[in-house]
Each structure stands twice: as structure tokens, then as C-alpha cells.
Design an enzyme around this catalytic site. Sequence first.
Site, PDB file in Angstrom:
ATOM      1  N   CYS A 136      -7.095 -26.408   9.046  1.00 16.55           N
ATOM      2  CA  CYS A 136      -5.887 -25.691   9.461  1.00 16.55           C
ATOM      3  C   CYS A 136      -5.155 -26.441  10.579  1.00 16.55           C
ATOM      4  CB  CYS A 136      -6.222 -24.263   9.914  1.00 16.55           C
ATOM      5  SG  CYS A 136      -6.884 -24.115  11.592  1.00 16.55           S
ATOM      6  N   ASP A 186      -7.860  -7.490   0.911  1.00 13.48           N
ATOM      7  CA  ASP A 186      -6.897  -7.573   2.009  1.00 13.48           C
ATOM      8  C   ASP A 186      -7.486  -6.929   3.249  1.00 13.48           C
ATOM      9  OD1 ASP A 186      -5.169  -4.881   2.933  1.00 13.48           O
ATOM     10  OD2 ASP A 186      -6.384  -4.642   1.134  1.00 13.48           O
ATOM     11  N   CYS A 191      -6.995 -26.337  14.026  1.00 11.39           N
ATOM     12  CA  CYS A 191      -8.182 -27.188  14.173  1.00 11.39           C
ATOM     13  C   CYS A 191      -7.841 -28.678  14.128  1.00 11.39           C
ATOM     14  CB  CYS A 191      -9.204 -26.843  13.087  1.00 11.39           C
ATOM     15  SG  CYS A 191      -9.968 -25.220  13.332  1.00 11.39           S
ATOM     16  N   ASP A 242      -2.644   8.514  -2.790  1.00 13.57           N
ATOM     17  CA  ASP A 242      -3.989   9.031  -3.024  1.00 13.57           C
ATOM     18  C   ASP A 242      -4.486   9.645  -1.730  1.00 13.57           C
ATOM     19  OD1 ASP A 242      -4.173   6.547  -1.680  1.00 13.57           O
ATOM     20  OD2 ASP A 242      -6.273   6.366  -2.242  1.00 13.57           O
ATOM     21  N   CYS A 299     -12.757 -27.267   9.306  1.00 15.40           N
ATOM     22  CA  CYS A 299     -11.529 -26.552   8.944  1.00 15.40           C
ATOM     23  C   CYS A 299     -10.342 -27.502   8.945  1.00 15.40           C
ATOM     24  CB  CYS A 299     -11.287 -25.405   9.927  1.00 15.40           C
ATOM     25  SG  CYS A 299      -9.812 -24.422   9.547  1.00 15.40           S
ATOM     26  N   ASP A 323       0.865  -1.171   0.000  1.00 16.38           N
ATOM     27  CA  ASP A 323       0.000   0.000   0.000  1.00 16.38           C
ATOM     28  C   ASP A 323       0.906   1.226   0.000  1.00 16.38           C
ATOM     29  OD1 ASP A 323      -2.050   1.772   0.209  1.00 16.38           O
ATOM     30  OD2 ASP A 323      -2.748   1.102   2.169  1.00 16.38           O
ATOM     31  N   SER A 324       0.399   2.347  -0.461  1.00 12.37           N
ATOM     32  CA  SER A 324       1.225   3.557  -0.538  1.00 12.37           C
ATOM     33  C   SER A 324       1.465   4.171   0.829  1.00 12.37           C
ATOM     34  CB  SER A 324       0.545   4.594  -1.434  1.00 12.37           C
ATOM     35  OG  SER A 324      -0.634   5.073  -0.809  1.00 12.37           O
ATOM     36  N   GLY A 325       0.656   3.792   1.814  1.00 15.82           N
ATOM     37  CA  GLY A 325       0.713   4.439   3.112  1.00 15.82           C
ATOM     38  C   GLY A 325      -0.208   5.632   3.204  1.00 15.82           C
ATOM     39  N   GLY A 326      -0.904   5.927   2.101  1.00 14.80           N
ATOM     40  CA  GLY A 326      -1.805   7.070   2.086  1.00 14.80           C
ATOM     41  C   GLY A 326      -2.883   6.997   3.149  1.00 14.80           C
ATOM     42  N   PHE A 327      -3.459   5.813   3.342  1.00 16.27           N
ATOM     43  CA  PHE A 327      -4.518   5.660   4.343  1.00 16.27           C
ATOM     44  C   PHE A 327      -3.976   5.974   5.740  1.00 16.27           C
ATOM     45  CE2 PHE A 327      -6.682   3.061   7.538  1.00 16.27           C
ATOM     46  CZ  PHE A 327      -7.985   3.506   7.388  1.00 16.27           C
ATOM     47  N   GLN A 376     -11.224   6.738  -6.037  1.00 11.95           N
ATOM     48  CA  GLN A 376     -11.860   7.349  -4.879  1.00 11.95           C
ATOM     49  C   GLN A 376     -13.184   7.983  -5.321  1.00 11.95           C
ATOM     50  OE1 GLN A 376     -11.027   7.044  -1.792  1.00 11.95           O
ATOM     51  NE2 GLN A 376      -8.870   6.409  -1.811  1.00 11.95           N
ATOM     52  N   HIS A 407      -5.790 -19.938  12.251  1.00 13.02           N
ATOM     53  CA  HIS A 407      -7.145 -20.381  11.909  1.00 13.02           C
ATOM     54  C   HIS A 407      -7.903 -19.330  11.102  1.00 13.02           C
ATOM     55  CE1 HIS A 407     -11.192 -21.875  11.994  1.00 13.02           C
ATOM     56  NE2 HIS A 407     -11.557 -20.680  12.405  1.00 13.02           N
TER      57      HIS A 407
END
Length: 374
Positions: free
Chosen positions: A307, A267, A310, A148, A305, A94-98, A190, A336
Site C-alpha cells: 500500500c 463489509d 507502507c 428487515d 504490504c 444497506d437498508s438502514g434497518g440495522f 435472519q 493501509h
Amino acid sequence: MKDFYLEIKHIDKQTGARYGILHTPHGNVEVPIFMPVGTLATVKTLSPEELHECGAGIILANTYHLSIRPGEDIVQEAGGLHKFMNWDGPILTDSGGFQVFSLAEKRKITEKGVEFKSHLNGDKLFFSPERVMEIEEKLGPDIIMPLDECVHYPADYKYMKDSVERTIRWAKRCKDAHTRVDQALFGIVQGGEFADLRKYCAEELSKLDFPGYSIGGTSIGEPKDVMFKMIRDTTPYLPFDKPRYLMGVGSVDAILEGISQGVDMFDCVLPTRIARHGALMTSLGRVNIRDKKYERDFTPLDPNCDCYCCKHYTKAYLRHLYKCDETFGKRLLSIHNIRFLIHMMEEARVAIQEDRFGDFKEDFLKKFNNEKGF
């Protein structure tokens, strides 16, 4: 870039959901896909080997956080993120913008970029589109995001319109500054809750011909019905043959809705974050492992499951670890939850290929039966 492209193999007849293969320089992955988040070049408490066992294909890291610690130059000196963190599959940053824009009072936006203070020590920092590209090129992931502006919900229409225009200009600057041919730079759409702005942003970014497109500004406090409308207001205006990425979404209902609207990539930190607080997603609904009713429950967390957690441990043992604040418990619960979402995506891909994704979505949500979606 020739090593990065989406190969669409099948369109679900019930919903229009897409199944395909995303080709990247570090291997091919099936989509739709859920991507675990490793903000600081690690998915909290889990090793790369455990992530592979969970079926993870792509993992995320964060440009803002890694530029502060350890710094992009150190990662570059190590040979890039793949070698630094020992992950041989695709990586997305991610750009880190958030993160920058969530600092609110600590930031100042201009046409040049954004001035802000470090969340660690208050140091003054500056991100411009060109600076973000410099950092991401040094980090060396396969897929990168432009700078952004992520506007908080709800937002004023005029401010959102000005912000969308700025996001488009910044996207062009990012594309002009980006030099690595082995990285795919996505555009980020956006527009908040405003359908006309979403359409405009998607169409303008499509003209720039990015190799993929992200849907931003969702999962920031808006009601689920508003989020779902944001997706519907965006996907019809994105290039059909390019991958579509819904940023920061990890709840079961939102992922399944996104898939039905033609989204390929998802994600979120949600599965590991709620696991560390004792909340588990299972095929029979949500389990709060701290509840006393599990004190003498010697059955697996989820009978459906496969995993590691489990297959080897009981609810009683997991509750014991959680109550004692043992790190091993957090690891098992994280394994899990990540496996649960990845397995859900595996089942979703089969359903799409068999033209029954609409039925699958309805049945899965009925069994999961949780209004929060996690």
C-alpha cells in the site's frame, strides 16, 4: 436482471469456498470480496482514487443516513450516488434497518414499518418496506437491501420467530414495490442463533427468487463461535448460483471462516474505524501505532504490504502523526487497513483457484495470531 449475476468459476476442493465473477451494471468484480464502507457517500478520509489504488471493487453507502443528510432527492438530482460521490464502480446500499433498530428506545415496530426518531435532532421518521425501496431507487446503487428487523443478541425464541416472519413479509413487500430493473434487490436471512429459524428464513426467501442473499443478524455482540454457527446454519439453504453476502463482518478470522462456508461478499467499518484509533492489521499481527516502542522504528508498518502507506512511510512517522492527531495520519492508516483486507482477499481468491484455501486460512491465522481477529 440480465446485467447482474454471479459466475462461479471454481470451488475449492479443501473447503468448498467459491471463486467467481460478480457481474453488475457498473462493472465486474472478483469474489470473494471485501467492500469498504462509505456510510455518508464517503469512506472516511479517503478519495475514490485512493480506494481504486487499494483495489476496492464495490463500496457501501447507508440508506438511513443518506435519507437524512443530504436527502435522497438531492442525490437523485445529482444523477445518483455514482455521480454524486464520483465512484464509477458498483455500489451497495444497506437498508438502514440495522441503524434504525439499534436506536432501541427511540423506535416502535408495527406491521406497517418502524417509527423512530432521528439520531441528529429527534425528528419523527418512518421507514416502511415501500419507503425504503423509494429511497434506494432514488439513490441509485447497483445492489440494495430490503427493510428487515435486526434483533439484538441474545433474543427470545418466540420474539425471534415472529421477527423472522415479519422480515419475510417485509421482503415480499420490498420486492413488490421495487421497480428499477438496473438494481439487484437481495433478501436478508435472519433467525439469530436458532438453526431452525435460519433454515426456515433462508428457504422462504429463496422461494421469492432474489438475485442475491444476505446473512444478517451477525456481528452484533455474539461470541465468534455463535457467529460461525449462524453462517453454517444459513449457507446450505441458499441458492447455490446466487451471491451470498455476510453483513457487517470485517475481522480477519470471521472473513476467512465465511469464505470457507461459501460466502462471497463482506463489509465492515472496522478497518477504517480502528485505523483512526491507531490499530493496524498487518501480515505479522496487530500493531498499536501509539506504543512507545515505535518512536524510533524507521521501518515500514508491514514489510509484506504494497500500500501507499507502507511504501512511503515508517512506523516512527506514523506514530508521530497519530500522537499529533494529524488527519494525514488517519488517512494513511486507513489506506493501509483497507488495502490489507483487500490484499488478503486477493490471496484468498488465488488459494481457492489452486484448491488450497484450507491451508491458506490456517497459515494466515497462525501468522496473524490475534484472538480478536483484528
